[in-house]
Design an enzyme around this catalytic site. Structure first.
Site, short mmCIF file in Angstrom:
data_model
loop_
_atom_site.label_atom_id
_atom_site.label_comp_id
_atom_site.label_asym_id
_atom_site.label_seq_id
_atom_site.Cartn_x
_atom_site.Cartn_y
_atom_site.Cartn_z
N GLU A 1 7.82 15.74 -8.77
CA GLU A 1 8.30 14.88 -7.69
C GLU A 1 9.79 15.10 -7.47
OE1 GLU A 1 7.49 10.71 -8.35
OE2 GLU A 1 7.60 10.36 -6.20
N GLN B 1 -1.68 9.74 -5.01
CA GLN B 1 -1.21 9.51 -6.38
C GLN B 1 -1.34 8.02 -6.70
OE1 GLN B 1 2.99 9.75 -6.52
NE2 GLN B 1 3.14 9.68 -8.75
N SER C 1 1.51 3.58 -9.32
CA SER C 1 2.16 2.27 -9.33
C SER C 1 1.15 1.14 -9.25
CB SER C 1 3.12 2.14 -8.16
OG SER C 1 4.07 3.16 -8.19
N SER D 1 0.51 5.80 -1.20
CA SER D 1 0.70 6.42 0.11
C SER D 1 -0.53 7.24 0.46
CB SER D 1 1.92 7.35 0.12
OG SER D 1 3.07 6.64 -0.24
N GLU E 1 18.46 2.75 -9.18
CA GLU E 1 18.87 2.35 -10.53
C GLU E 1 18.21 3.24 -11.59
OE1 GLU E 1 17.83 0.19 -8.10
OE2 GLU E 1 19.91 -0.28 -7.63
#
Ligand SMILES: Cc1cc2nc3c(=O)[nH]c(=O)nc-3n(C[C@H](O)[C@H](O)[C@H](O)COP(=O)(O)OP(=O)(O)OC[C@H]3O[C@@H](n4cnc5c(N)ncnc54)[C@H](O)[C@@H]3O)c2cc1C
Lengths: 415, 373
Positions: free
Chosen positions: A253, A135, A138, A170, A381
């Site tokens: 996810e 994926q 990011s 990853s 968060e």
């Protein structure tokens, strides 16, 4: 209120057990059971080889990606059947970790947005583990703020040309394909200028550099794109609709439920029982008992929250928001537990060699891996924001980038 | 797997909620908070009319025999409404003690009245500050005569009957249970001031009062432990109901109250505090459901499940009620706003049937016992 299977569920469970009894790689059971956290132990075997072999065996017998339609390599199973499978697969599920991102996130995204031809071509091999997917979301400037990503895709004839950089990908180093989100229009507000693709990780112009993690492993990578070409038919969703497509991926996810996330509690309880301090067994220490009670309550709460979600699935409903708390609770609990376990051990708690450290150094592994749980796939968060906004209905944060064209949004030194 | 309450149980829950919304609103709780009354009689009578006291009492003893899952959903609603009634003392504790240890005759004599709500009973254990432990008890009983005092006794000024734990032998666990009619001359009682004036706490003096033995002599603590396991699940549901309500009240206020030109619920410090309250309430809910399952099936896991539910719900209610005040700012600290009702109740419930640290300790004992087995 009961924990019993319905007759159909019981029959299905029986079928699963029978197949597993006859086919599971029992020679790996022992090493797998002694795996440290974030570290799958398969003894002397090659992890990739045994993972692929197990996945292929499952796929050939119709036990891979159960909930996918048969024509894409699945079984057309119900969600509850998938849960039963994962309960029964038990320790061997650790062999699926290299496929998780591909099957759990890339697959559903392909299912929703790829052409029929692509689905029939790619999905069965993704299900059988013959091909691994990653994926590519990011970026250095877009993690929590994913829509802040900068990797550019520009149209050139029937192709798109990609330039930029992804990070924290990853498994990029062993992946065959990836789903990639890019910016196709920097002049509109950030969520509107994104487009999703899939591509071969062997494409010319891709460079993969492993990143060394806190725990010494290199599970994730930097991925650089220099004039990488992707044909337009590998676009997922419309141009400018990439944000919407990415939500399909991210929803999947957070939807993976099973036996409840591990917190390290059973291991900690065992350590407390067996560990002798100068005042006697550690478990008799009042301060530790109070903390153990807290961790038990959290672990048990997650376990039975999962049971509530499974009940909803069993009735054919979508699980409620209780499914969203797992990672948030498990991450900090595991980190607390690791610290408490080392504290018991005194200075020896600093040792990481399994031959020297208590409990085969599993708490040291936990200490060094648990920070990642609190970051990957949505930080603590961000999860709190999601609970507050989507479950409790509170207003969104104040934002400095709202309705501002992407190329006029302020950035900081760390970006 | 069906780890949920049934449709019928949910209907019962709605019915109880509607009644309490109507008859046990904040102003009705406040008649006890601000007035001389020790409980709200009209709420009690309404619960009586609905037949709720007999929910888990078998039909042969005058109850409806519906069951413990039904009693759990009622408890959740009573907790949500901060109901100022002696329901828990009379039903979760006293009636359960009779069910666990009473003779057939004793059950026939007393349970129908408790089930009907015509009589109110309570359990009298504590005598001193400190942990609940049989070794600390000194009120004496011999030949059915009790001498000594109990303090504090929850609903002690209200109750018609008390089940009293009395010392009957020299070794620490030599205590026995006596059913005592509190309306006799040898009893004097005094209402005590407490952190939660919506519930009654009293001191009861027994001056050669007469009582009737329940269960075997010197085995009283075994019964109490059993009753506490059942009670722990039921109290946990009250605490869960309160936690949920405190969370909702904080969330509602955070959406309406503006500061710095925006709803306070858009500040992350507030949002994240509310998200954490949600998480603790949700964990408590799952643990409570597990406790309810164990209670309703009398599972061997009951002792462990009850302690888990009790610890989780105690924490959740204390956590949610204190942060509900925090979310309300100065308004939260006024007598006029309802935040303090939950703050008071959560901190009282954290102490009944043994305080939080005691339950944490017991929980670990029970996990140890399971692992040793
Ligand atoms: C082990 C691991 C594996 C990963 N694998 C992949 C992968 O395969 N593919 C992929 O695409 N990504 C992957 N990631 C990346 C991961 O999704 C991001 O790291 C994560 O979303 C956080 O983004 P960031 O690292 O940019 O941190 P930042 O977003 O910079 O966050 C830094 C800090 O700021 C806080 N913060 C940021 N925004 C807010 C806000 N709005 N409100 C409050 N606080 C905020 C964060 O919570 C955090 O504490 C992986 C990460 C890890 C650790």
């Amino acid at each position: 209120m009961d924990f019993n299977d319905t007759p159909q569920e019981a029959a299905f469970r029986k079928e699963v057990r029978a197949w597993l009894d006859a086919n599971a790689p029992t020679e790996l059971k022992e090493p797998l059971e002694s795996s440290g956290f974030g570290n799958t132990n398969v003894g002397d075997a090659d992890i990739m080889e045994v993972s692929k072999a197990w996945q292929k065996k499952k796929a050939d017998a119709g036990w891979a990606c159960l909930q996918w339609p048969k024509e894409y390599g699945g079984r057309g199973a119900t969600p509850i059947e998938r849960v039963i499978w994962s309960q029964e697969e038990g320790v061997y599920a650790a062999l699926s970790s290299v496929f998780l991102i591909g099957q759990g996130m890339c697959g559903p995204t392909m299912m929703a947005y790829a052409s029929e031809e692509h689905k029939r071509h790619y999905l069965p091999k993704l299900a059988s583990g013959e091909e691994i997917w990653c994926q590519l979301f990011s970026e250095p400037a877009g993690g929590s703020d994913l829509a802040g990503l900068r990797t550019k895709a520009e149209k050139d004839g029937d192709d798109w040309v990609i330039n930029g950089q992804k990070i924290w990908t990853s498994g990029a180093h062993f992946s065959d394909y990836g789903i990639l989100i890019t910016r196709t229009d920097p002049t509109v507000p950030k969520h509107k200028g994104l487009t999703m693709f899939f591509l071969s990780m062997k494409s010319p112009g891709i460079e993969i550099r492993p990143i060394k993690q806190v725990n010494g492993q290199s599970g994730f990578n930097e991925v650089y794109f220099t004039d990488v070409r992707i044909p337009d038919h590998q676009r997922l969703g419309d141009v400018g609709e990439g944000w919407k497509v990415s939500l399909t991926t991210l929803m999947n996810e957070r939807l993976s439920i099973g036996a409840g996330m591990p917190t390290g509690f059973p291991e900690m309880f065992e350590l407390a029982r067996s560990f002798e301090t100068v005042d006697g067994p550690a478990i008799k220490d009042k301060a530790l008992r109070s903390r153990l009670a807290d961790w038990h309550v959290k672990t048990n709460g997650l376990k039975y929250s999962a049971a509530r979600s499974i009940s909803a699935l069993s009735r054919g409903e979508t699980p409620g928001p209780e499914a969203s708390i797992g990672k948030l609770v498990a991450g900090t609990t595991m980190q607390d537990i690791a610290q408490a376990a080392l504290d018991l051990q005194g200075l020896s708690g600093a040792l990481t060699d399994p031959d020297h450290a208590d409990a085969a150094a599993r708490f040291q592994a936990m200490l060094l891996r648990s920070p990642a749980t609190r970051v990957e796939g949505g930080t603590d968060e961000i999860l709190r924001n999601i609970i507050a906004e989507r479950v409790l209905g509170l207003p969104g944060d104040m934002r400095a980038d709202k309705d501002v064209p992407f190329n006029e949004i302020p950035t900081g030194k760390a970006n | 797997m069906n780890f949920e309450f049934s449709e019928d149980q949910k209907l019962l829950k709605d019915q109880v909620r509607r009644f309490l919304d109507d008859k046990c609103a904040s102003k009705d709780v406040r008649t006890v908070l601000d007035g001389a009354a020790t409980y709200n009689e009209s709420v009690w009578n309404g619960l009586k009319d609905m037949g709720l006291m007999g929910t888990a009492i078998p039909e042969e003893y005058g109850g409806s025999g519906a069951g413990y899952l039904e009693l759990c959903v009622i408890a959740e609603e009573l907790g949500r409404a901060v109901a100022p009634v002696p329901f828990s003392s009379s039903i979760y504790l006293a009636a359960e003690t009779l069910l666990v240890a009473g003779t057939e005759e004793q059950k026939q004599a007393h349970l129908p009245k408790l089930a009907a709500g015509d009589k109110i009973a309570t359990l009298a254990i504590s005598e001193h500050s400190g942990r609940l432990d049989p070794s600390t008890l000194s009120l004496k009983a011999s030949d059915g005569t009790l001498k000594g005092s109990k303090s504090p006794v929850v609903d002690g000024s209200i109750a018609d009957l008390a089940i009293v734990v009395a010392r009957t032998g020299p070794s620490p666990r030599d205590v026995s249970l006596y059913l005592v009619d509190l309306r006799q001359d040898a009893i004097s009682r005094k209402t005590l001031d407490s952190i939660d004036p919506t519930r009654d706490l009293a001191e009861i003096a027994f001056n050669e009062a007469s009582g009737e033995l329940i269960g075997e002599p010197n085995r009283g603590w075994d019964v109490i432990e059993k009753v506490f396991d059942r009670g722990a699940v039921l109290f946990a549901f009250e605490q869960l109901g309160g936690a949920q309500k405190a969370l909702e009240s904080a969330v509602d206020y955070a959406k309406e109250r503006y500061a710095f030109g925006r709803p306070i619920g858009s500040f992350q410090a507030v949002k994240h505090m509310l998200a954490d309250m949600y998480v603790s309430a949700e964990l408590a809910r799952s643990n409570c459901y597990y406790g309810a399952w164990a209670l309703s099936t009398d599972a061997p896991e009951l002792a462990e499940a009850a302690a888990t539910a009790r610890v989780a719900a105690t924490k959740a209610y204390q956590h949610c009620s204190k942060n509900n005040i925090q979310t309300h700012g100065g308004m939260g600290f006024t007598w006029e706003f309802d935040c303090h009702l939950h703050y008071r109740r959560s901190n009282l419930l954290a102490l009944v049937i043994g305080s939080r640290s005691q339950w944490e300790d017991q929980l670990i004992d029970r996990l140890e016992a399971r692992n040793a087995a």
